[in-house]
Design a protein around this motif. Structure first.
Motif, PDB file in Angstrom:
ATOM      1  N   GLY A 175       4.009  -0.770   9.877  1.00  0.00           N
ATOM      2  CA  GLY A 175       3.727  -2.122  10.369  1.00  0.00           C
ATOM      3  C   GLY A 175       4.420  -3.213   9.582  1.00  0.00           C
ATOM      4  N   VAL A 176       5.155  -2.903   8.544  1.00  0.00           N
ATOM      5  CA  VAL A 176       5.869  -3.921   7.753  1.00  0.00           C
ATOM      6  C   VAL A 176       7.340  -3.819   8.102  1.00  0.00           C
ATOM      7  CG1 VAL A 176       6.417  -4.723   5.433  1.00  0.00           C
ATOM      8  CG2 VAL A 176       4.188  -3.724   5.903  1.00  0.00           C
ATOM      9  N   ARG A 177       7.932  -4.985   8.478  1.00  0.00           N
ATOM     10  CA  ARG A 177       9.329  -5.008   8.892  1.00  0.00           C
ATOM     11  C   ARG A 177      10.103  -6.014   8.050  1.00  0.00           C
ATOM     12  NH1 ARG A 177       9.125  -7.191  14.361  1.00  0.00           N
ATOM     13  NH2 ARG A 177       7.433  -8.353  13.468  1.00  0.00           N
ATOM     14  N   ALA A 178      11.415  -6.025   8.153  1.00  0.00           N
ATOM     15  CA  ALA A 178      12.276  -6.949   7.398  1.00  0.00           C
ATOM     16  C   ALA A 178      11.989  -8.411   7.742  1.00  0.00           C
ATOM     17  CB  ALA A 178      13.743  -6.619   7.634  1.00  0.00           C
ATOM     18  N   PRO A 179      11.715  -8.770   9.005  1.00  0.00           N
ATOM     19  CA  PRO A 179      11.383 -10.173   9.295  1.00  0.00           C
ATOM     20  C   PRO A 179      10.130 -10.650   8.560  1.00  0.00           C
ATOM     21  CG  PRO A 179      11.968  -9.067  11.328  1.00  0.00           C
ATOM     22  CD  PRO A 179      11.902  -8.012  10.251  1.00  0.00           C
ATOM     23  N   ASP A 180       9.217  -9.707   8.249  1.00  0.00           N
ATOM     24  CA  ASP A 180       8.036 -10.095   7.466  1.00  0.00           C
ATOM     25  C   ASP A 180       8.442 -10.551   6.070  1.00  0.00           C
ATOM     26  OD1 ASP A 180       6.433  -9.454   9.611  1.00  0.00           O
ATOM     27  OD2 ASP A 180       6.003  -7.409   8.887  1.00  0.00           O
ATOM     28  N   LEU A 181       9.425  -9.876   5.487  1.00  0.00           N
ATOM     29  CA  LEU A 181       9.923 -10.264   4.169  1.00  0.00           C
ATOM     30  C   LEU A 181      10.622 -11.625   4.234  1.00  0.00           C
ATOM     31  CD1 LEU A 181      10.330  -9.584   1.202  1.00  0.00           C
ATOM     32  CD2 LEU A 181      12.453  -8.418   1.834  1.00  0.00           C
ATOM     33  N   LEU A 203       6.386 -10.480  -3.237  1.00  0.00           N
ATOM     34  CA  LEU A 203       6.384  -9.210  -3.979  1.00  0.00           C
ATOM     35  C   LEU A 203       5.651  -8.107  -3.216  1.00  0.00           C
ATOM     36  CD1 LEU A 203       5.768 -10.477  -7.627  1.00  0.00           C
ATOM     37  CD2 LEU A 203       7.892  -9.598  -6.644  1.00  0.00           C
ATOM     38  N   SER A 204       4.526  -8.447  -2.633  1.00  0.00           N
ATOM     39  CA  SER A 204       3.741  -7.463  -1.886  1.00  0.00           C
ATOM     40  C   SER A 204       4.518  -6.954  -0.676  1.00  0.00           C
ATOM     41  CB  SER A 204       2.426  -8.098  -1.445  1.00  0.00           C
ATOM     42  OG  SER A 204       1.724  -7.258  -0.581  1.00  0.00           O
ATOM     43  N   THR A 205       5.151  -7.856   0.040  1.00  0.00           N
ATOM     44  CA  THR A 205       5.915  -7.454   1.236  1.00  0.00           C
ATOM     45  C   THR A 205       7.106  -6.590   0.830  1.00  0.00           C
ATOM     46  OG1 THR A 205       5.256  -9.522   2.294  1.00  0.00           O
ATOM     47  CG2 THR A 205       7.047  -8.317   3.318  1.00  0.00           C
ATOM     48  N   ARG A 206       7.794  -6.940  -0.267  1.00  0.00           N
ATOM     49  CA  ARG A 206       8.922  -6.134  -0.746  1.00  0.00           C
ATOM     50  C   ARG A 206       8.460  -4.725  -1.108  1.00  0.00           C
ATOM     51  NH1 ARG A 206      12.261  -8.566  -5.388  1.00  0.00           N
ATOM     52  NH2 ARG A 206      13.502  -6.716  -4.985  1.00  0.00           N
ATOM     53  N   LEU A 207       7.340  -4.639  -1.827  1.00  0.00           N
ATOM     54  CA  LEU A 207       6.835  -3.317  -2.207  1.00  0.00           C
ATOM     55  C   LEU A 207       6.445  -2.501  -0.971  1.00  0.00           C
ATOM     56  CD1 LEU A 207       4.676  -4.047  -5.391  1.00  0.00           C
ATOM     57  CD2 LEU A 207       6.783  -2.709  -5.244  1.00  0.00           C
ATOM     58  N   GLN A 208       5.833  -3.151   0.004  1.00  0.00           N
ATOM     59  CA  GLN A 208       5.436  -2.435   1.224  1.00  0.00           C
ATOM     60  C   GLN A 208       6.663  -1.938   1.976  1.00  0.00           C
ATOM     61  OE1 GLN A 208       2.919  -5.067   3.456  1.00  0.00           O
ATOM     62  NE2 GLN A 208       1.215  -4.907   1.988  1.00  0.00           N
ATOM     63  N   LEU A 209       7.743  -2.743   1.976  1.00  0.00           N
ATOM     64  CA  LEU A 209       8.977  -2.297   2.635  1.00  0.00           C
ATOM     65  C   LEU A 209       9.601  -1.121   1.882  1.00  0.00           C
ATOM     66  CD1 LEU A 209      10.929  -5.460   3.849  1.00  0.00           C
ATOM     67  CD2 LEU A 209      10.210  -3.515   5.209  1.00  0.00           C
ATOM     68  N   ILE A 210       9.611  -1.239   0.542  1.00  0.00           N
ATOM     69  CA  ILE A 210      10.198  -0.169  -0.271  1.00  0.00           C
ATOM     70  C   ILE A 210       9.414   1.135  -0.091  1.00  0.00           C
ATOM     71  CG2 ILE A 210      10.585   0.596  -2.664  1.00  0.00           C
ATOM     72  CD1 ILE A 210      11.274  -2.327  -3.328  1.00  0.00           C
ATOM     73  N   LEU A 211       8.091   1.027  -0.051  1.00  0.00           N
ATOM     74  CA  LEU A 211       7.256   2.212   0.092  1.00  0.00           C
ATOM     75  C   LEU A 211       7.186   2.710   1.534  1.00  0.00           C
ATOM     76  CD1 LEU A 211       4.305   1.269  -2.281  1.00  0.00           C
ATOM     77  CD2 LEU A 211       6.164   2.886  -2.720  1.00  0.00           C
ATOM     78  N   GLY A 212       7.712   1.939   2.477  1.00  0.00           N
ATOM     79  CA  GLY A 212       7.732   2.370   3.874  1.00  0.00           C
ATOM     80  C   GLY A 212       6.384   2.328   4.544  1.00  0.00           C
ATOM     81  N   MET A 213       5.589   1.332   4.196  1.00  0.00           N
ATOM     82  CA  MET A 213       4.263   1.174   4.803  1.00  0.00           C
ATOM     83  C   MET A 213       4.432   0.890   6.299  1.00  0.00           C
ATOM     84  SD  MET A 213       1.996   1.355   2.279  1.00  0.00           S
ATOM     85  CE  MET A 213       0.568   0.504   2.746  1.00  0.00           C
TER      86      MET A 213
END
Length: 182
Positions: A152-158, A140-150
């Motif tokens: 250093g967070v990439r799709a492979p992290d999800l 959930l945290s990784t999805r939110l970070q991707l949605i918010l465009g944080m």
């Protein structure tokens, strides 16, 4: 159930163990039979024949009777074969005792191992549940970070978070641990 109760139950209620005890009792009976064969024997034979007169089937007479008595005494002078059989039955009985003890020890070892595995599963289960919950929170945290465009967070992290969540759920003791009744 306590460990002592589990041991007693497994040693009393197991049919295969009862069969092993029955086999040992049979070996004890073989010893008794072999020991009886080593004893000396005195046999008494007696016979009585009562004859009838000529052409008169129901006219029994003691004049035409015969009595025979005999004794047979079998001394234990040369009983090498019987002594060897007796020794062999004693050896087989002692082997049976050791086999039964080994069988009982194997059962006790299996009970201890299963109790240890159950205790480990009891302790491991809450840890696995917490691990699965943390992995889901990571997704959930990784999805939110991707949605918010944080940054250093990439799709492979999800994808990595999903993979960790799947592994945490599949590692749960309720799914992967099975207990065999022995």
């Amino acid at each position: 159930i306590s460990a002592d109760e589990a041991m007693i139950t497994s040693l009393v209620q197991r049919l295969d163990l009862m069969n092993e005890r029955g086999t040992l009792a049979d070996r004890w009976r073989e010893i008794k039979i072999a020991a009886d064969e080593l004893k000396s024997r005195l046999d008494l034979q007696a016979s009585q024949a009562i004859g009838t007169e000529k052409n008169r089937p129901f006219s029994f007479s003691t004049d035409n009777s015969q009595t025979r008595v005999g004794l047979t005494w079998d001394l234990p002078l040369n009983r090498k074969r019987d002594r060897n059989l007796y020794r062999r039955t004693l050896i087989n009985y002692n082997v049976g005792i050791r086999d039964l003890q080994q069988y009982e020890d194997t059962i006790k070892l299996n009970v201890r191992r299963q109790l240890r595995d159950l205790e480990q599963a009891r302790v491991q289960y809450p840890i696995s549940v917490a691990q699965a919950a943390l992995a889901e929170e990571q997704v959930l945290s990784t999805r939110l970070q991707l949605i918010l465009g944080m940054p250093g967070v990439r799709a492979p992290d999800l994808l990595l978070a999903y993979n960790d969540s799947r592994e945490a759920l599949s590692a749960s003791p309720s799914d992967s641990t099975s207990f065999e009744v022995m």
